[in-house]
Structures are given as structure tokens and as C-alpha cells.
Design a protein around this motif. Sequence first.
Motif, PDB file in Angstrom:
ATOM      1  N   PRO A 163       0.972  -1.349   0.058  1.00 35.99           N
ATOM      2  CA  PRO A 163       0.065   0.031   0.267  1.00 35.99           C
ATOM      3  C   PRO A 163       0.854   1.152  -0.130  1.00 35.99           C
ATOM      4  CG  PRO A 163      -0.999  -1.666   1.622  1.00 35.99           C
ATOM      5  CD  PRO A 163       0.524  -2.188   1.123  1.00 35.99           C
ATOM      6  N   LEU A 164       2.000   1.368   0.955  1.00 35.16           N
ATOM      7  CA  LEU A 164       2.711   2.405   0.716  1.00 35.16           C
ATOM      8  C   LEU A 164       3.391   2.930  -0.525  1.00 35.16           C
ATOM      9  CD1 LEU A 164       4.544   4.657   2.149  1.00 35.16           C
ATOM     10  CD2 LEU A 164       6.124   3.092   2.667  1.00 35.16           C
ATOM     11  N   VAL A 165       4.045   1.635  -1.280  1.00 31.47           N
ATOM     12  CA  VAL A 165       4.726   2.014  -2.655  1.00 31.47           C
ATOM     13  C   VAL A 165       3.457   2.271  -3.534  1.00 31.47           C
ATOM     14  CG1 VAL A 165       5.641   0.460  -4.374  1.00 31.47           C
ATOM     15  CG2 VAL A 165       6.471   0.142  -1.989  1.00 31.47           C
ATOM     16  N   LEU A 166       2.492   1.632  -3.600  1.00 30.67           N
ATOM     17  CA  LEU A 166       1.305   2.165  -4.612  1.00 30.67           C
ATOM     18  C   LEU A 166       0.702   3.391  -4.288  1.00 30.67           C
ATOM     19  CD1 LEU A 166      -0.429  -1.240  -5.106  1.00 30.67           C
ATOM     20  CD2 LEU A 166       1.408  -0.245  -6.316  1.00 30.67           C
ATOM     21  N   GLY A 167       0.732   3.972  -2.922  1.00 31.81           N
ATOM     22  CA  GLY A 167       0.402   5.119  -2.590  1.00 31.81           C
ATOM     23  C   GLY A 167       1.209   6.106  -3.300  1.00 31.81           C
ATOM     24  N   ARG A 168       2.630   6.179  -3.185  1.00 29.22           N
ATOM     25  CA  ARG A 168       3.549   6.961  -3.735  1.00 29.22           C
ATOM     26  C   ARG A 168       3.543   7.106  -5.338  1.00 29.22           C
ATOM     27  NH1 ARG A 168       7.682   8.204   0.205  1.00 29.22           N
ATOM     28  NH2 ARG A 168       9.273   8.257  -1.241  1.00 29.22           N
ATOM     29  N   ALA A 169       3.032   5.860  -5.787  1.00 35.31           N
ATOM     30  CA  ALA A 169       3.267   5.677  -7.087  1.00 35.31           C
ATOM     31  C   ALA A 169       1.777   6.416  -7.832  1.00 35.31           C
ATOM     32  CB  ALA A 169       3.064   4.170  -7.826  1.00 35.31           C
ATOM     33  N   ARG A 170       0.786   6.210  -7.025  1.00 38.37           N
ATOM     34  CA  ARG A 170      -0.515   7.084  -7.102  1.00 38.37           C
ATOM     35  C   ARG A 170      -0.240   8.615  -7.375  1.00 38.37           C
ATOM     36  NH1 ARG A 170      -5.398   7.242  -2.647  1.00 38.37           N
ATOM     37  NH2 ARG A 170      -6.157   9.141  -3.469  1.00 38.37           N
ATOM     38  N   VAL A 171       0.432   9.199  -6.398  1.00 36.50           N
ATOM     39  CA  VAL A 171       0.859  10.332  -6.120  1.00 36.50           C
ATOM     40  C   VAL A 171       1.379  10.973  -7.770  1.00 36.50           C
ATOM     41  CG1 VAL A 171       2.285  12.425  -5.396  1.00 36.50           C
ATOM     42  CG2 VAL A 171       0.786  10.654  -3.998  1.00 36.50           C
ATOM     43  N   ILE A 172       2.481  10.218  -8.077  1.00 36.66           N
ATOM     44  CA  ILE A 172       3.306  10.437  -9.356  1.00 36.66           C
ATOM     45  C   ILE A 172       2.341  10.412 -10.603  1.00 36.66           C
ATOM     46  CG2 ILE A 172       4.949   9.631 -10.829  1.00 36.66           C
ATOM     47  CD1 ILE A 172       6.413   8.517  -8.134  1.00 36.66           C
ATOM     48  N   ALA A 173       1.361   9.133 -10.752  1.00 42.49           N
ATOM     49  CA  ALA A 173       0.574   9.093 -11.743  1.00 42.49           C
ATOM     50  C   ALA A 173      -0.466  10.111 -11.720  1.00 42.49           C
ATOM     51  CB  ALA A 173       0.031   7.896 -11.888  1.00 42.49           C
ATOM     52  N   ALA A 174      -0.990  10.719 -10.616  1.00 42.28           N
ATOM     53  CA  ALA A 174      -1.845  11.549 -10.613  1.00 42.28           C
ATOM     54  C   ALA A 174      -1.416  13.028 -11.312  1.00 42.28           C
ATOM     55  CB  ALA A 174      -2.439  11.977  -9.240  1.00 42.28           C
ATOM     56  N   ALA A 175      -0.009  13.243 -10.853  1.00 40.93           N
ATOM     57  CA  ALA A 175       0.720  14.392 -11.233  1.00 40.93           C
ATOM     58  C   ALA A 175       0.832  14.440 -12.813  1.00 40.93           C
ATOM     59  CB  ALA A 175       1.902  14.444 -10.650  1.00 40.93           C
ATOM     60  N   ARG A 176       1.280  13.149 -13.288  1.00 39.67           N
ATOM     61  CA  ARG A 176       1.314  13.317 -14.822  1.00 39.67           C
ATOM     62  C   ARG A 176       0.210  13.271 -15.525  1.00 39.67           C
ATOM     63  NH1 ARG A 176       4.471   8.777 -14.236  1.00 39.67           N
ATOM     64  NH2 ARG A 176       2.728   7.313 -14.518  1.00 39.67           N
ATOM     65  N   LYS A 177      -1.123  12.825 -14.973  1.00 36.29           N
ATOM     66  CA  LYS A 177      -2.443  13.060 -15.799  1.00 36.29           C
ATOM     67  C   LYS A 177      -3.119  14.312 -15.486  1.00 36.29           C
ATOM     68  CE  LYS A 177      -3.943   8.217 -15.206  1.00 36.29           C
ATOM     69  NZ  LYS A 177      -4.492   7.995 -16.806  1.00 36.29           N
ATOM     70  N   ASN A 178      -2.620  15.255 -14.680  1.00 34.31           N
ATOM     71  CA  ASN A 178      -3.136  16.600 -14.675  1.00 34.31           C
ATOM     72  C   ASN A 178      -2.093  17.585 -14.685  1.00 34.31           C
ATOM     73  OD1 ASN A 178      -4.578  18.816 -13.871  1.00 34.31           O
ATOM     74  ND2 ASN A 178      -6.119  17.420 -12.551  1.00 34.31           N
ATOM     75  N   GLU A 204       4.324  22.143  -9.859  1.00 37.85           N
ATOM     76  CA  GLU A 204       4.424  21.205  -8.414  1.00 37.85           C
ATOM     77  C   GLU A 204       4.001  19.930  -9.144  1.00 37.85           C
ATOM     78  OE1 GLU A 204       2.148  20.231  -4.455  1.00 37.85           O
ATOM     79  OE2 GLU A 204       0.998  21.236  -5.918  1.00 37.85           O
ATOM     80  N   ARG A 205       3.029  19.797 -10.174  1.00 33.64           N
ATOM     81  CA  ARG A 205       2.864  18.357 -10.906  1.00 33.64           C
ATOM     82  C   ARG A 205       4.080  17.891 -11.886  1.00 33.64           C
ATOM     83  NH1 ARG A 205      -2.430  17.059 -10.205  1.00 33.64           N
ATOM     84  NH2 ARG A 205      -3.818  18.724  -9.043  1.00 33.64           N
ATOM     85  N   LEU A 206       4.808  18.730 -12.445  1.00 37.59           N
ATOM     86  CA  LEU A 206       5.722  18.324 -13.183  1.00 37.59           C
ATOM     87  C   LEU A 206       6.969  17.838 -12.145  1.00 37.59           C
ATOM     88  CD1 LEU A 206       6.310  21.336 -15.598  1.00 37.59           C
ATOM     89  CD2 LEU A 206       5.862  19.079 -16.272  1.00 37.59           C
ATOM     90  N   ARG A 207       7.315  18.561 -11.052  1.00 37.01           N
ATOM     91  CA  ARG A 207       8.007  18.049 -10.100  1.00 37.01           C
ATOM     92  C   ARG A 207       7.721  16.724  -9.482  1.00 37.01           C
ATOM     93  NH1 ARG A 207       8.298  18.093  -4.926  1.00 37.01           N
ATOM     94  NH2 ARG A 207       6.620  19.722  -4.755  1.00 37.01           N
ATOM     95  N   LEU A 208       6.371  16.567  -9.310  1.00 33.26           N
ATOM     96  CA  LEU A 208       6.025  15.049  -8.600  1.00 33.26           C
ATOM     97  C   LEU A 208       5.996  14.208  -9.700  1.00 33.26           C
ATOM     98  CD1 LEU A 208       2.905  16.603  -6.436  1.00 33.26           C
ATOM     99  CD2 LEU A 208       5.212  15.776  -5.593  1.00 33.26           C
ATOM    100  N   ALA A 209       5.617  14.271 -11.027  1.00 35.21           N
ATOM    101  CA  ALA A 209       5.691  13.549 -11.982  1.00 35.21           C
ATOM    102  C   ALA A 209       6.848  12.676 -12.131  1.00 35.21           C
ATOM    103  CB  ALA A 209       5.164  14.203 -13.354  1.00 35.21           C
ATOM    104  N   GLU A 210       8.037  13.502 -11.678  1.00 32.58           N
ATOM    105  CA  GLU A 210       9.492  12.950 -11.923  1.00 32.58           C
ATOM    106  C   GLU A 210       9.881  12.378 -10.553  1.00 32.58           C
ATOM    107  OE1 GLU A 210      11.106  12.556 -14.693  1.00 32.58           O
ATOM    108  OE2 GLU A 210       9.739  13.441 -15.956  1.00 32.58           O
ATOM    109  N   ASN A 211       9.181  12.506  -9.698  1.00 32.86           N
ATOM    110  CA  ASN A 211       9.462  12.225  -8.307  1.00 32.86           C
ATOM    111  C   ASN A 211      10.668  12.909  -7.757  1.00 32.86           C
ATOM    112  OD1 ASN A 211       9.129  10.603  -5.990  1.00 32.86           O
ATOM    113  ND2 ASN A 211      10.176   8.887  -6.752  1.00 32.86           N
ATOM    114  N   LEU A 212      10.595  14.269  -7.756  1.00 32.53           N
ATOM    115  CA  LEU A 212      11.670  14.838  -7.455  1.00 32.53           C
ATOM    116  C   LEU A 212      11.193  15.693  -6.118  1.00 32.53           C
ATOM    117  CD1 LEU A 212      13.014  16.345 -10.789  1.00 32.53           C
ATOM    118  CD2 LEU A 212      14.327  14.858  -9.163  1.00 32.53           C
TER     119      LEU A 212
END
Length: 210
Positions: free
Chosen positions: A126-141, A151-159
Motif C-alpha cells: 500500500p505504501l509503494v502504490l500510494g507513492r506511485a499514485r501521487v506520481i501518476a496523478a501528477a502526470r495525468k493532470n 508542482e505536478r511536473l516535479r511530482l511526476a518526476e518524483n523529485l
Amino acid sequence: MKQQENSELKKLSYPSREEIRAAQLACCGRCCNACEAPAAYAWRKREVDMSFLLEKAIQKELTEAEREVISEFWFEEKTLTEIARKRNIAASSVKGTLGRAQAKLERVLSYAVRYQQGVADESITPLVLGRARVIAAARKNSGNSVGERLERLRLAENLSVAAVSTASDIPEKRLVKLEGGAAIQTDELLALSSLFGVTADFILKGEFNG
């Protein structure tokens, strides 16, 4: 909650030699301030890769109803009540569909998570997928403002903000202000568009100019 997350993170394995070697091969070789340590790159790439697997699992493993509900809840940030009202059903029904979808995704991706992280403990899923979800959400919007897009560009690159600051030569405090809505300067716009590989128009307007 933060303490629990830090405890879970300790269960994750250190990047393997193969991952570190792949990070070194991915580097341009200029040794500029944008470079990351190989281990840091490997950590970051794990989560970005998992975000793509999560998106694929949503498309391939869920029913149409589950896919629609989880996409609206996770990526469009709609509430259970809003989703229920749109479908003219009870919020409890939406909650049940969401729960089934999340359980299915955890089950489908559990082995991938444990393989990627090099651990046998499935409680980290759940933890790993939770972090993946944040990255995927940033990439989609792309966001509705310059600050949201940054912020979303940064999160989409996990930076982290610190990593972007090092790579762009923009102070961390200034980056926080930019993400919060402060007006962006030309030199900052050029540095960040180059770093994220997008046009200035995308950062300013959310538009691709071809």
C-alpha cells in the motif's frame, strides 16, 4: 502517520548494483549540477516505474466501473458523494467499488512491488502504490495555474524541492513560492522548462505548442 511511513520505508531494499549501473549509464556524463547520485536516481526511478505499472493495471485489470470510480477519485480528485451523484447511486456503493478496485490493484501489483523492492514483506505494497499514485496523478493532470503545473511536473518526476533547486540553481524557498503562486521570472521559466523538458508555453498556459 509520518512515523509509520518512515518505519515502512526502512523495509525497502537499497538499490542493487544493476540499478546503480543503469543510473550511471543514463547519465549524460557532463557531471553538471543536474546530476544525481546513482543510488538516488535508482530510488526515484523505482517509484516512477511503479506509477506506470499502476496505470497499466488500472487499464487492464479493473472492470469499467472500477476503472471509472478509481480514476475519478484518485486522479480527478472527486469526492465519493460527487461520484455517486453523477451515477445516481448511493455513496456507499461507490465506496464499495473503490475498495474492491484498490484491493485488486494491491493484489495484482504485490509481486511486482516485492520484486522491485527486493523484500518479501507484502505489507509495504500500500505504501509503494500510494507513492506511485501521487506520481501518476501528477502526470495525468497539468494543473490550472503556473504553480500547480510546476508542482505536478516535479511530482511526476518524483523529485524533491531540494533536487529541483540543485538542478535549476533556484533557491528552495523561491521554488516553494513559485509552486504557491508567485510570479515566475524569465530566467526561472527557462531553467525549469529545460529541466522538465517542456515548453515555456506549457508552464505558463498548460499548452503544447507542437
